[in-house]
Design a protein around this motif. Sequence first.
Motif, PDB file in Angstrom:
ATOM      1  N   UNK A   1     125.411 -33.248  11.395  1.00 18.99           N
ATOM      2  CA  UNK A   1     124.324 -32.354  11.784  1.00 18.99           C
ATOM      3  C   UNK A   1     123.002 -32.921  11.272  1.00 18.99           C
ATOM      4  N   UNK A   2     122.002 -33.071  12.137  1.00 17.32           N
ATOM      5  CA  UNK A   2     120.718 -33.638  11.706  1.00 17.32           C
ATOM      6  C   UNK A   2     120.087 -32.821  10.581  1.00 17.32           C
ATOM      7  N   UNK A   3     119.366 -33.521   9.726  1.00 16.18           N
ATOM      8  CA  UNK A   3     118.692 -32.874   8.601  1.00 16.18           C
ATOM      9  C   UNK A   3     117.705 -31.832   9.118  1.00 16.18           C
ATOM     10  N   UNK A   4     117.754 -30.651   8.542  1.00 15.97           N
ATOM     11  CA  UNK A   4     116.823 -29.596   8.905  1.00 15.97           C
ATOM     12  C   UNK A   4     117.287 -28.714  10.044  1.00 15.97           C
TER      13      UNK A   4
ATOM     14  N   UNK B   1     127.684 -29.556  20.123  1.00 14.30           N
ATOM     15  CA  UNK B   1     127.621 -30.676  19.190  1.00 14.30           C
ATOM     16  C   UNK B   1     128.059 -30.261  17.789  1.00 14.30           C
ATOM     17  N   UNK B   2     127.717 -29.040  17.378  1.00 15.58           N
ATOM     18  CA  UNK B   2     128.209 -28.548  16.089  1.00 15.58           C
ATOM     19  C   UNK B   2     129.738 -28.530  16.095  1.00 15.58           C
TER      20      UNK B   2
ATOM     21  N   UNK C   1     120.475 -36.120  22.618  1.00 18.73           N
ATOM     22  CA  UNK C   1     121.022 -35.105  21.710  1.00 18.73           C
ATOM     23  C   UNK C   1     122.121 -35.694  20.835  1.00 18.73           C
ATOM     24  N   UNK C   2     123.051 -36.426  21.449  1.00 13.13           N
ATOM     25  CA  UNK C   2     124.160 -37.012  20.691  1.00 13.13           C
ATOM     26  C   UNK C   2     123.628 -38.024  19.682  1.00 13.13           C
TER      27      UNK C   2
ATOM     28  N   UNK D   1     122.602 -36.644  16.489  1.00 16.26           N
ATOM     29  CA  UNK D   1     123.724 -36.275  15.625  1.00 16.26           C
ATOM     30  C   UNK D   1     124.418 -37.506  15.031  1.00 16.26           C
ATOM     31  N   UNK D   2     123.835 -38.701  15.204  1.00 18.42           N
ATOM     32  CA  UNK D   2     124.307 -39.874  14.482  1.00 18.42           C
ATOM     33  C   UNK D   2     125.137 -40.866  15.252  1.00 18.42           C
ATOM     34  N   UNK D   3     125.397 -40.634  16.535  1.00 20.36           N
ATOM     35  CA  UNK D   3     126.242 -41.549  17.309  1.00 20.36           C
ATOM     36  C   UNK D   3     125.513 -41.929  18.592  1.00 20.36           C
TER      37      UNK D   3
END
Length: 713
Positions: free
Chosen positions: A258-261, A297-298, A332-333, A336-338
Amino acid sequence: MSPVPSLKGLRTLEIASRYRSDREDVVQGFYVPALAAASTYKRAVGYFTSTSLALFARGIREFADRGGAMQLIASPCLNADDIADIDRGYDVRRIIARALLRELDAEEREALLDGLGLVGRLIAEGRLEIKLAFVEQRGRIGIYHEKIGIFRDAVGDLIAFTGSANETLGGLAANFESVEVYLGWLPGDGTRALRIEKDFDNLWSDKTANLRVVGFPEVARDRLLALAEQHPKAQVHARDDAFGPIVDVTEGPGRLGIPHGLAVRGYQRAAIEAWLGQRGRGILKMATGTGKTKTAMFAACQLAQVLSQREQPLVLLIVAPFQHLVDQWVAEVESFGVRPVAVYESSDRWMRAVEEQLAAAALGQRPVVAMVATNDSFAGERFQAVLARIRRPLLVIADEAHNLGSSAYRQALPANATYRMALSATPERWFDDEGTAALSDYFGPVVYELGLGQAIEMGALCRYRYLPRLVELTDTENELYVNLTKQIAQCLSRGLSLNDTESDSPIGHLLRRRAAILGHAEGKLPRLHADLETFRDTWFQLVYCAEGTRPVETGEPAGPSQVSQVMDLIGNRLGLSAHSYVSDTPRAQRRALLRRFSSGDDLRVLVAMRCLDEGVDIPDARVGYLLASSSNPRQFIQRRGRILRRAPGKDFAQIVDYIAVPQDGTPLNFEIERALLTRELERANEFGRLADNYETTLAALRPLKEKYHLMHL
């Protein structure tokens, strides 16, 4: 070259028995001081890439400069073609050499040349030896995934450790990691430390069962030595060190997080728990604008975390109806880091990337494979062949999932998907019970529902006023309307139904022509003019136009498009900044238009025809004008949702709806006209029911409802 003793030995360090990212700094607390005190370093890690090797060299720069010597064991990155060639009996060493050269010649290598040149210098000076390990069992090749390390100092003291970290920035600093540490001079610890060292030495000597450890291929060694000559004075600044906080290279495949914030809202958590409670299957029926994308995504993050604990990768497939929605999902993905593979247009653009990522996941080298496909590419033969071969846990997320209920798409839904999630504000297909049932059969039932009223009440969407405008048809339009209504009555007398909306149906054709007359009614433009004058100082306005051109009698020239008429009205007659947003608008220009619109000081009005119906995120929109006459609940619910999204400084929205009706006294079959108008007024009633000015809406619609005995709506 003999190692230079450190001023401090390992025994003088304050080393803990365990380092874990939530409590200690693995890098600064353990690796940096241990390297500063050691004279030899033995390390076995997960995988070998050009990025990881370059960053590794930066990490041990000072250690090597003091004369420290290192032995490194890593697993080669083999792709699907490599594995297939090994299965065919080709020489393993040659294939490994090919894989290493591919890594060293990767497209991004330009950013790594200094680091790779340093690796070459370390090899040339005898400070670094590299060997490669892989699993070889029952004729199958697999990845060596163990991670152990041993430090020794000049007086022979020993520290051994095991843990999850790789020897790179991403493995040591960016990820959540832990290592267990054993100090050789302590009772109990000493036995474990010696055992770990013996395990490493057996690996190095290729004496471990079911594992092959081979020397570094000469051809790859020569390539690194050549890089060392080409970059003889390459310097690595302290801030670029692999153990430092700043680096311009991303190591290895990413993990979902999950992105920071970004916080998970209560209703999103409830939706995820309901979906997981159905073993990862079900439909999320959530009002447009409530954050279905982020909710999905969560859920994917949660699932990926569970699978990683089982040492299983996640294959994530997101299917969306249009290319611009794929682009939005890709962004968006990535947040989330990928970095996902975008699957649309020619398969030459995406096939190789998909195959390589799936092969890496099969070898344990990639925790998440993400793909985002348009409906058409998803259902295409080449991508279907890829899906059929997936044997890893597969999560399918269908955005605007109602589209996949069509006969063309539902046959393509992969049976091997362990986890399935459908997203839609309106999963029920309009007049298509079979398609709706097919969606439920595949994805599962609706496991969570968030209606518009509830979303407004909890603040997920903003409040709004609904302003219906009744517009009478002109004489010419009224005549066309009467003729079409008579033809529709004849179809009904032959047993056809108003629910028959198929494109090749006789009554479906007549209903669409009737809707076109209502949508293009001339009287809407003067009313729009007046409303635009009222809101002329307001930014963030959308106009939804009817499709095609104004209907005319057979043989007459085609009428103008409503989009062109509205653009002339706004730009030329009112002098407001506006731009059209239609199917012919190129994707790059669409993105630029949305940026200009959201700035709030450049583009006041967007004039759209269908293209803002599904998925486009324009939360800043404050006023929406509905010229198109749609009785399809999905279309008008999507349009309302576009306008009700929350945005900074936005607490309220206005929806102006133009409803065309026949002239008073027009001779029409009462029952048929009543049935047709019922469909139109259902939209108005739905919009008005949740508006802040419901009483005003009732008053505006009352004359029409009384005339056709529709007060129950």
